[in-house]
Design an enzyme around this catalytic site. Structure first.
Site, PDB file in Angstrom:
ATOM      1  N   ASP A  12     -43.599  28.007 -11.692  1.00 14.63           N
ATOM      2  CA  ASP A  12     -44.174  27.149 -10.657  1.00 14.63           C
ATOM      3  C   ASP A  12     -45.234  27.946  -9.906  1.00 14.63           C
ATOM      4  O   ASP A  12     -45.302  29.167 -10.015  1.00 14.63           O
ATOM      5  CB  ASP A  12     -43.060  26.709  -9.695  1.00 14.63           C
ATOM      6  CG  ASP A  12     -43.595  25.820  -8.581  1.00 14.63           C
ATOM      7  OD1 ASP A  12     -44.367  24.892  -8.873  1.00 14.63           O
ATOM      8  OD2 ASP A  12     -43.258  26.065  -7.413  1.00 14.63           O
ATOM      9  N   SER A  13     -45.997  27.232  -9.083  1.00 14.66           N
ATOM     10  CA  SER A  13     -46.994  27.892  -8.251  1.00 14.66           C
ATOM     11  C   SER A  13     -46.323  28.703  -7.128  1.00 14.66           C
ATOM     12  O   SER A  13     -46.970  29.533  -6.504  1.00 14.66           O
ATOM     13  CB  SER A  13     -47.917  26.843  -7.641  1.00 14.66           C
ATOM     14  OG  SER A  13     -47.154  25.842  -6.997  1.00 14.66           O
ATOM     15  N   TYR A  44     -51.391  25.328  -5.490  1.00 13.68           N
ATOM     16  CA  TYR A  44     -52.269  24.950  -6.598  1.00 13.68           C
ATOM     17  C   TYR A  44     -52.808  23.530  -6.422  1.00 13.68           C
ATOM     18  O   TYR A  44     -53.843  23.182  -6.969  1.00 13.68           O
ATOM     19  CB  TYR A  44     -51.480  24.974  -7.913  1.00 13.68           C
ATOM     20  CG  TYR A  44     -51.251  26.332  -8.527  1.00 13.68           C
ATOM     21  CD1 TYR A  44     -51.387  27.523  -7.809  1.00 13.68           C
ATOM     22  CD2 TYR A  44     -50.879  26.421  -9.870  1.00 13.68           C
ATOM     23  CE1 TYR A  44     -51.153  28.751  -8.420  1.00 13.68           C
ATOM     24  CE2 TYR A  44     -50.660  27.642 -10.483  1.00 13.68           C
ATOM     25  CZ  TYR A  44     -50.789  28.804  -9.760  1.00 13.68           C
ATOM     26  OH  TYR A  44     -50.554  30.010 -10.370  1.00 13.68           O
ATOM     27  N   GLY A  45     -52.066  22.722  -5.674  1.00 13.01           N
ATOM     28  CA  GLY A  45     -52.338  21.276  -5.613  1.00 13.01           C
ATOM     29  C   GLY A  45     -53.688  20.876  -5.071  1.00 13.01           C
ATOM     30  O   GLY A  45     -54.120  19.738  -5.230  1.00 13.01           O
ATOM     31  N   CYS A  75     -43.846  22.975 -12.251  1.00 15.57           N
ATOM     32  CA  CYS A  75     -44.855  22.554 -11.288  1.00 15.57           C
ATOM     33  C   CYS A  75     -45.575  21.310 -11.801  1.00 15.57           C
ATOM     34  O   CYS A  75     -46.168  21.331 -12.884  1.00 15.57           O
ATOM     35  CB  CYS A  75     -45.855  23.700 -11.126  1.00 15.57           C
ATOM     36  SG  CYS A  75     -47.224  23.328 -10.039  1.00 15.57           S
ATOM     37  N   ASN A  76     -45.553  20.257 -11.027  1.00 14.97           N
ATOM     38  CA  ASN A  76     -46.215  19.014 -11.446  1.00 14.97           C
ATOM     39  C   ASN A  76     -47.712  19.216 -11.584  1.00 14.97           C
ATOM     40  O   ASN A  76     -48.336  18.654 -12.470  1.00 14.97           O
ATOM     41  CB  ASN A  76     -45.959  17.909 -10.427  1.00 14.97           C
ATOM     42  CG  ASN A  76     -44.535  17.412 -10.479  1.00 14.97           C
ATOM     43  OD1 ASN A  76     -44.256  16.393 -11.081  1.00 14.97           O
ATOM     44  ND2 ASN A  76     -43.613  18.139  -9.876  1.00 14.97           N
ATOM     45  N   THR A  77     -48.289  20.014 -10.688  1.00 16.53           N
ATOM     46  CA  THR A  77     -49.728  20.233 -10.724  1.00 16.53           C
ATOM     47  C   THR A  77     -50.125  20.948 -12.020  1.00 16.53           C
ATOM     48  O   THR A  77     -51.085  20.549 -12.685  1.00 16.53           O
ATOM     49  CB  THR A  77     -50.162  21.039  -9.482  1.00 16.53           C
ATOM     50  OG1 THR A  77     -49.798  20.297  -8.309  1.00 16.53           O
ATOM     51  CG2 THR A  77     -51.640  21.303  -9.477  1.00 16.53           C
ATOM     52  N   GLU A 154     -41.934  23.307   3.312  1.00 21.01           N
ATOM     53  CA  GLU A 154     -41.831  24.776   3.428  1.00 21.01           C
ATOM     54  C   GLU A 154     -41.482  25.197   4.854  1.00 21.01           C
ATOM     55  O   GLU A 154     -40.939  26.273   5.077  1.00 21.01           O
ATOM     56  CB  GLU A 154     -43.118  25.437   2.938  1.00 21.01           C
ATOM     57  CG  GLU A 154     -43.320  25.136   1.470  1.00 21.01           C
ATOM     58  CD  GLU A 154     -44.071  26.192   0.693  1.00 21.01           C
ATOM     59  OE1 GLU A 154     -44.648  27.091   1.305  1.00 21.01           O
ATOM     60  OE2 GLU A 154     -44.078  26.088  -0.543  1.00 21.01           O
ATOM     61  N   CYS A 186     -43.688  15.956  -7.419  1.00 18.08           N
ATOM     62  CA  CYS A 186     -44.020  17.280  -6.885  1.00 18.08           C
ATOM     63  C   CYS A 186     -42.706  18.029  -6.677  1.00 18.08           C
ATOM     64  O   CYS A 186     -41.705  17.426  -6.266  1.00 18.08           O
ATOM     65  CB  CYS A 186     -44.760  17.142  -5.558  1.00 18.08           C
ATOM     66  SG  CYS A 186     -45.105  18.706  -4.737  1.00 18.08           S
ATOM     67  N   THR A 187     -42.753  19.323  -6.958  1.00 21.00           N
ATOM     68  CA  THR A 187     -41.546  20.156  -6.848  1.00 21.00           C
ATOM     69  C   THR A 187     -40.842  20.070  -5.500  1.00 21.00           C
ATOM     70  O   THR A 187     -39.627  20.198  -5.424  1.00 21.00           O
ATOM     71  CB  THR A 187     -41.930  21.634  -7.050  1.00 21.00           C
ATOM     72  OG1 THR A 187     -43.078  21.911  -6.243  1.00 21.00           O
ATOM     73  CG2 THR A 187     -42.243  21.927  -8.497  1.00 21.00           C
ATOM     74  N   HIS A 188     -41.618  19.877  -4.437  1.00 24.39           N
ATOM     75  CA  HIS A 188     -41.038  19.933  -3.096  1.00 24.39           C
ATOM     76  C   HIS A 188     -40.335  18.644  -2.673  1.00 24.39           C
ATOM     77  O   HIS A 188     -39.517  18.652  -1.765  1.00 24.39           O
ATOM     78  CB  HIS A 188     -42.125  20.244  -2.067  1.00 24.39           C
ATOM     79  CG  HIS A 188     -42.653  21.648  -2.135  1.00 24.39           C
ATOM     80  ND1 HIS A 188     -43.165  22.198  -3.290  1.00 24.39           N
ATOM     81  CD2 HIS A 188     -42.736  22.610  -1.192  1.00 24.39           C
ATOM     82  CE1 HIS A 188     -43.556  23.442  -3.040  1.00 24.39           C
ATOM     83  NE2 HIS A 188     -43.310  23.712  -1.771  1.00 24.39           N
TER      84      HIS A 188
HETATM   85  N1  DGL Z   1     -45.610  23.048  -7.240  1.00 26.57           N
HETATM   86  C1  DGL Z   1     -46.636  22.115  -6.836  1.00 26.57           C
HETATM   87  C2  DGL Z   1     -46.387  20.769  -7.510  1.00 26.57           C
HETATM   88  O1  DGL Z   1     -45.314  20.473  -7.970  1.00 26.57           O
HETATM   89  C3  DGL Z   1     -46.673  21.939  -5.327  1.00 26.57           C
HETATM   90  C4  DGL Z   1     -47.165  23.155  -4.571  1.00 26.57           C
HETATM   91  C5  DGL Z   1     -48.603  23.477  -4.874  1.00 26.57           C
HETATM   92  O2  DGL Z   1     -49.517  22.711  -4.486  1.00 26.57           O
HETATM   93  O3  DGL Z   1     -48.838  24.509  -5.505  1.00 26.57           O
HETATM   94  O4  DGL Z   1     -47.291  19.988  -7.609  1.00 26.57           O
END
Ligand code: DGL
Length: 267
Positions: A12-13, A44-45, A75-77, A154, A186-188
């Protein structure tokens, strides 16, 4: 070491992919996880596709060099932008949260109106639309970027009034369009599940991509004879690119348990 005893690489990012690691640990307690979070370069988003691709390939190469049997793009991004590039370079199976979440959404919707929320880069890429339409071309999709959710999570504001107001604002168009299924792209976002369920209302079903990808991983391991036959409670390993203390601190909330020592690496 035989292949089935090798670890699963999850990346993940940053810290968010621990929601995927948690789902994997629950479903597959015998599997050892090597987790990589690019804490030096998160988020990363909001970055360009070119940059996200470049970072994603570096991480995949790092984990492949550690000998993993499967790679999971948590990570979805990165999944939205770099899934194909990673699948092309990896000699092992690659799974990602988007394919799994799309499948889960199509299976659940009754009125064939699906809402998708994620980072700017994920929504802009149209990757969820594509993945959902590939399964059912007739589905209506309403997408909404929710860039404020990542920092709110976060900060630990899972049920804070500010987060509730933000969610009401973001979800307004999706509710107006009567979606009955909402993909947490998104992971969060799994950490906001109770709040999002309240805001979306009881008729909307939330699809957690973390659970969806864990279920897919289980199937893949069984189909390929890759399930670890060893004993449970393996020692997972965590790699980050910066500030390991912060990762450990926030990570324990994501994981719902204590984190093993975190190692810093440079890419
Ligand atoms: N992990 C990213 C996602 O799932 C979210 C955090 C980021 O923007 O890096 O899209």
């Amino acid at each position: 070491v035989t292949t089935d005893r090798l670890p699963i690489g999850v990346f993940d990012s940053g810290v968010g992919g621990l929601t995927v690691a948690r789902a994997l640990m629950q479903r597959l307690p015998r599997e050892k996880i090597l987790y990589f979070g690019d804490t030096a370069r998160v988020p990363y988003g909001i970055k360009s596709e070119e940059t996200i691709n470049h970072f994603a390939i570096q991480i995949a190469e790092f984990l492949l060099a550690q000998q993993v049997k499967v790679l999971i793009i948590a990570c979805n991004t990165m999944a939205a932008v770099a899934a194909r590039a990673i699948a092309e370079l990896a000699p092992v199976p690659v799974l990602d949260v988007i394919a799994a979440g799309a499948q889960g959404a199509v299976e659940r919707t009754r009125n064939r109106r699906i809402g998708v929320i994620g980072t700017l880069a994920t929504i802009r890429s149209g990757a969820y639309d594509l993945a959902i339409r590939r399964i059912d071309a007739g589905v209506e999709i309403v997408s909404q970027p929710c860039p404020l959710f990542v920092p709110l999570v976060e900060e630990g504001w899972f049920s804070h009034e500010v987060t509730r107001l933000t969610a009401q604002e973001y979800l307004k168009p999706l509710i107006a369009d009567s979606v009955d299924t909402l993909v947490l792209g998104c992971t969060h976002y799994p950490l906001l599940k109770p709040l999002l369920q309240e805001v979306a209302g009881p008729t909307v079903e939330l699809v957690d991509s973390a659970d969806a990808v864990a279920a897919r991983t289980e199937t893949l391991l069984l189909e390929h004879g890759l399930a670890n036959p060893g004993v449970s409670s393996p020692l997972h390993q965590f790699f980050v690119t910066d500030v390991p203390q912060r990762f450990q601190q926030i990570g324990e909330q994501f994981l719902g348990r204590t984190l093993a020592p975190v190692q810093v690496v440079r890419l």
